[in-house]
Design a protein around this motif. Sequence first.
Motif, PDB file in Angstrom:
ATOM      1  N   GLU A  60       0.822  -1.211   0.000  1.00  0.00           N
ATOM      2  CA  GLU A  60       0.000   0.000   0.000  1.00  0.00           C
ATOM      3  C   GLU A  60       0.853   1.258   0.000  1.00  0.00           C
ATOM      4  OE1 GLU A  60      -3.255   0.619  -0.371  1.00  0.00           O
ATOM      5  OE2 GLU A  60      -3.488  -1.508  -0.822  1.00  0.00           O
ATOM      6  N   TRP A  61       2.021   1.226   0.630  1.00  0.00           N
ATOM      7  CA  TRP A  61       2.932   2.376   0.557  1.00  0.00           C
ATOM      8  C   TRP A  61       3.382   2.604  -0.891  1.00  0.00           C
ATOM      9  CZ3 TRP A  61       3.247   5.935   4.040  1.00  0.00           C
ATOM     10  CH2 TRP A  61       3.098   5.638   5.407  1.00  0.00           C
ATOM     11  N   ARG A  62       3.647   1.517  -1.597  1.00  0.00           N
ATOM     12  CA  ARG A  62       4.055   1.647  -3.000  1.00  0.00           C
ATOM     13  C   ARG A  62       2.957   2.304  -3.826  1.00  0.00           C
ATOM     14  NH1 ARG A  62       2.815  -1.503  -7.024  1.00  0.00           N
ATOM     15  NH2 ARG A  62       2.066  -3.154  -5.637  1.00  0.00           N
ATOM     16  N   ARG A  63       1.714   1.885  -3.625  1.00  0.00           N
ATOM     17  CA  ARG A  63       0.596   2.488  -4.342  1.00  0.00           C
ATOM     18  C   ARG A  63       0.440   3.962  -3.976  1.00  0.00           C
ATOM     19  NH1 ARG A  63      -3.993  -2.272  -3.443  1.00  0.00           N
ATOM     20  NH2 ARG A  63      -3.309  -3.638  -5.139  1.00  0.00           N
ATOM     21  N   LEU A  64       0.572   4.273  -2.691  1.00  0.00           N
ATOM     22  CA  LEU A  64       0.422   5.653  -2.241  1.00  0.00           C
ATOM     23  C   LEU A  64       1.522   6.537  -2.826  1.00  0.00           C
ATOM     24  CD1 LEU A  64      -0.687   7.956  -0.524  1.00  0.00           C
ATOM     25  CD2 LEU A  64       0.545   6.999   1.442  1.00  0.00           C
ATOM     26  N   LEU A  65       2.765   6.086  -2.752  1.00  0.00           N
ATOM     27  CA  LEU A  65       3.874   6.900  -3.254  1.00  0.00           C
ATOM     28  C   LEU A  65       3.775   7.096  -4.765  1.00  0.00           C
ATOM     29  CD1 LEU A  65       6.810   5.462  -1.112  1.00  0.00           C
ATOM     30  CD2 LEU A  65       5.607   7.646  -0.826  1.00  0.00           C
ATOM     31  N   ALA A  66       3.270   6.090  -5.479  1.00  0.00           N
ATOM     32  CA  ALA A  66       3.078   6.237  -6.924  1.00  0.00           C
ATOM     33  C   ALA A  66       2.068   7.333  -7.218  1.00  0.00           C
ATOM     34  CB  ALA A  66       2.623   4.907  -7.523  1.00  0.00           C
ATOM     35  N   ASP A  67       0.991   7.396  -6.440  1.00  0.00           N
ATOM     36  CA  ASP A  67      -0.017   8.450  -6.632  1.00  0.00           C
ATOM     37  C   ASP A  67       0.529   9.812  -6.230  1.00  0.00           C
ATOM     38  OD1 ASP A  67      -1.810   6.627  -7.579  1.00  0.00           O
ATOM     39  OD2 ASP A  67      -2.923   6.414  -5.702  1.00  0.00           O
ATOM     40  N   LEU A  68       1.367   9.851  -5.189  1.00  0.00           N
ATOM     41  CA  LEU A  68       1.953  11.124  -4.759  1.00  0.00           C
ATOM     42  C   LEU A  68       2.900  11.674  -5.821  1.00  0.00           C
ATOM     43  CD1 LEU A  68       2.716  10.449  -0.969  1.00  0.00           C
ATOM     44  CD2 LEU A  68       0.854  11.813  -1.949  1.00  0.00           C
ATOM     45  N   ARG A  69       3.637  10.798  -6.482  1.00  0.00           N
ATOM     46  CA  ARG A  69       4.556  11.255  -7.536  1.00  0.00           C
ATOM     47  C   ARG A  69       3.804  11.859  -8.714  1.00  0.00           C
ATOM     48  NH1 ARG A  69       7.698   6.585  -6.121  1.00  0.00           N
ATOM     49  NH2 ARG A  69       6.568   5.344  -7.682  1.00  0.00           N
ATOM     50  N   ARG A  70       2.587  11.386  -8.933  1.00  0.00           N
ATOM     51  CA  ARG A  70       1.803  11.902 -10.059  1.00  0.00           C
ATOM     52  C   ARG A  70       1.044  13.183  -9.693  1.00  0.00           C
ATOM     53  NH1 ARG A  70       0.984   6.215 -11.057  1.00  0.00           N
ATOM     54  NH2 ARG A  70      -0.876   6.206  -9.728  1.00  0.00           N
ATOM     55  N   ALA A  71       1.050  13.560  -8.428  1.00  0.00           N
ATOM     56  CA  ALA A  71       0.316  14.753  -8.007  1.00  0.00           C
ATOM     57  C   ALA A  71       0.944  15.999  -8.626  1.00  0.00           C
ATOM     58  CB  ALA A  71       0.319  14.863  -6.491  1.00  0.00           C
ATOM     59  N   PRO A  72       0.136  16.941  -9.141  1.00  0.00           N
ATOM     60  CA  PRO A  72       0.683  18.125  -9.816  1.00  0.00           C
ATOM     61  C   PRO A  72       1.309  19.145  -8.871  1.00  0.00           C
ATOM     62  CG  PRO A  72      -1.719  18.242  -9.696  1.00  0.00           C
ATOM     63  CD  PRO A  72      -1.335  16.881  -9.208  1.00  0.00           C
ATOM     64  N   ASN A  73       0.912  19.138  -7.599  1.00  0.00           N
ATOM     65  CA  ASN A  73       1.465  20.108  -6.647  1.00  0.00           C
ATOM     66  C   ASN A  73       1.342  19.548  -5.230  1.00  0.00           C
ATOM     67  OD1 ASN A  73      -1.307  20.771  -5.700  1.00  0.00           O
ATOM     68  ND2 ASN A  73      -1.472  21.766  -7.722  1.00  0.00           N
ATOM     69  N   TRP A  74       1.912  20.290  -4.251  1.00  0.00           N
ATOM     70  CA  TRP A  74       1.936  19.798  -2.878  1.00  0.00           C
ATOM     71  C   TRP A  74       0.532  19.711  -2.284  1.00  0.00           C
ATOM     72  CZ3 TRP A  74      -0.170  22.482   1.123  1.00  0.00           C
ATOM     73  CH2 TRP A  74      -0.408  23.847   0.933  1.00  0.00           C
ATOM     74  N   TYR A  75      -0.367  20.614  -2.710  1.00  0.00           N
ATOM     75  CA  TYR A  75      -1.730  20.592  -2.175  1.00  0.00           C
ATOM     76  C   TYR A  75      -2.454  19.325  -2.614  1.00  0.00           C
ATOM     77  CZ  TYR A  75      -6.600  21.901  -1.347  1.00  0.00           C
ATOM     78  OH  TYR A  75      -7.896  21.923  -0.930  1.00  0.00           O
ATOM     79  N   ALA A  76      -2.295  18.969  -3.877  1.00  0.00           N
ATOM     80  CA  ALA A  76      -2.915  17.748  -4.382  1.00  0.00           C
ATOM     81  C   ALA A  76      -2.309  16.518  -3.696  1.00  0.00           C
ATOM     82  CB  ALA A  76      -2.740  17.659  -5.893  1.00  0.00           C
ATOM     83  N   ALA A  77      -0.995  16.562  -3.466  1.00  0.00           N
ATOM     84  CA  ALA A  77      -0.331  15.448  -2.785  1.00  0.00           C
ATOM     85  C   ALA A  77      -0.852  15.298  -1.352  1.00  0.00           C
ATOM     86  CB  ALA A  77       1.179  15.668  -2.784  1.00  0.00           C
ATOM     87  N   ALA A  78      -1.037  16.415  -0.661  1.00  0.00           N
ATOM     88  CA  ALA A  78      -1.551  16.362   0.712  1.00  0.00           C
ATOM     89  C   ALA A  78      -2.959  15.801   0.746  1.00  0.00           C
ATOM     90  CB  ALA A  78      -1.512  17.758   1.331  1.00  0.00           C
ATOM     91  N   ARG A  79      -3.771  16.166  -0.246  1.00  0.00           N
ATOM     92  CA  ARG A  79      -5.142  15.649  -0.295  1.00  0.00           C
ATOM     93  C   ARG A  79      -5.145  14.139  -0.527  1.00  0.00           C
ATOM     94  NH1 ARG A  79      -9.474  18.883  -3.707  1.00  0.00           N
ATOM     95  NH2 ARG A  79     -10.707  17.293  -2.635  1.00  0.00           N
ATOM     96  N   ILE A  80      -4.176  13.669  -1.312  1.00  0.00           N
ATOM     97  CA  ILE A  80      -4.072  12.224  -1.541  1.00  0.00           C
ATOM     98  C   ILE A  80      -3.667  11.514  -0.262  1.00  0.00           C
ATOM     99  CG2 ILE A  80      -2.734  10.443  -2.722  1.00  0.00           C
ATOM    100  CD1 ILE A  80      -2.615  12.367  -5.137  1.00  0.00           C
ATOM    101  N   ALA A  81      -2.620  12.029   0.400  1.00  0.00           N
ATOM    102  CA  ALA A  81      -2.072  11.375   1.588  1.00  0.00           C
ATOM    103  C   ALA A  81      -3.048  11.406   2.759  1.00  0.00           C
ATOM    104  CB  ALA A  81      -0.769  12.035   1.986  1.00  0.00           C
ATOM    105  N   LEU A  82      -3.800  12.491   2.900  1.00  0.00           N
ATOM    106  CA  LEU A  82      -4.691  12.653   4.041  1.00  0.00           C
ATOM    107  C   LEU A  82      -6.143  12.332   3.698  1.00  0.00           C
ATOM    108  CD1 LEU A  82      -3.207  15.946   5.553  1.00  0.00           C
ATOM    109  CD2 LEU A  82      -2.664  13.562   6.132  1.00  0.00           C
ATOM    110  N   GLY A  83      -6.407  12.034   2.433  1.00  0.00           N
ATOM    111  CA  GLY A  83      -7.769  11.696   2.033  1.00  0.00           C
ATOM    112  C   GLY A  83      -8.085  10.236   2.300  1.00  0.00           C
ATOM    113  N   ARG A  84      -9.238   9.798   1.870  1.00  0.00           N
ATOM    114  CA  ARG A  84      -9.654   8.418   2.088  1.00  0.00           C
ATOM    115  C   ARG A  84      -8.883   7.470   1.170  1.00  0.00           C
ATOM    116  NH1 ARG A  84     -14.360   7.987   5.108  1.00  0.00           N
ATOM    117  NH2 ARG A  84     -14.516   5.826   4.434  1.00  0.00           N
ATOM    118  N   PRO A  85      -8.642   6.250   1.622  1.00  0.00           N
ATOM    119  CA  PRO A  85      -7.961   5.286   0.753  1.00  0.00           C
ATOM    120  C   PRO A  85      -8.759   5.017  -0.514  1.00  0.00           C
ATOM    121  CG  PRO A  85      -8.006   4.520   3.035  1.00  0.00           C
ATOM    122  CD  PRO A  85      -8.887   5.709   2.966  1.00  0.00           C
TER     123      PRO A  85
END
Length: 277
Positions: free
Chosen positions: A252-277
């Motif tokens: 699951e960390w691998r899936r999460l980090l893959a989505d974080l790398r695709r995030a266009p900015n830090w705000y989108a990345a934070a929403r991914i990390a702190l949002g629902r699975p």
Amino acid sequence: MSNFLHHFQSVHIPGFLPLAAALVAIEMLWRLLVAGKGYNFLSSGSTLLIALGHTLTDGLTALILAPVFGLVWHFAPWHFSMHDWRVWVIGFFVVEFAYYWYHRLSHEVRWMWASHAVHHTPEEMTLLSAIRLGWTNLISAGWLVYLPVMFLGFDPRMVIILLALDLRFQFFLHTEARVNLGPLEWVLNTPAHHRVHHASNAPYIDKNYGGALIIFDRMFGTFAAEREDEPLRYGLDHPLGTHNPIGIVFGEWRRLLADLRRAPNWYAAARIALGRP
């Protein structure tokens, strides 16, 4: 500090490990010879290796968090005595309440889910699956939920003992054996309630978060009972497809980090990390 760390790392219950091992063996024979459910030895082997790794990482987590918990308690406006039985009774419900929210957030916050998902990877419900636990609890920061309990004045040693006993109680909930506790089903967490929690069917997802008690699920609307028209299906909604312990622990960390790398900015990345699975 050494005494505090001893409490943090473990709570010894005489006879628990032999009892647990005996029950695992009995359950295995029951599944194979009586219930006709089979038994996945490959998955069980992965679970044992993951449990060994968890024991090692848990020791490191204890070493780091012991002074943190002690510091928070030191600055609490008052301190409740561990020698007062009433404090233990109140503390039990306070810790159970904190555990409910820790468990619920571990399902609702993706950063926390990356660690907790390991426990939900088994695709059959057995006692042994109770010890399949993640290695990254320090990083996922679920322990922050317990800091307010200590700041309220509850001794960290008592909190740790209560949590350890709670987790040992939950070992007995991981089984498909039909055990009905009658009226106690309304108050206690039971195998029936916990089977629902481990199911990945849509009606059962994110239900029954309680540790020893089920009352907070009933209070906050997260309780669900098994339905006759919806057989339980265990495991992740999107299985990892591996029995490799490393792949399970970090999947699951691998899936999460893959989505974080695709995030266009830090705000989108934070929403991914702190949002629902």
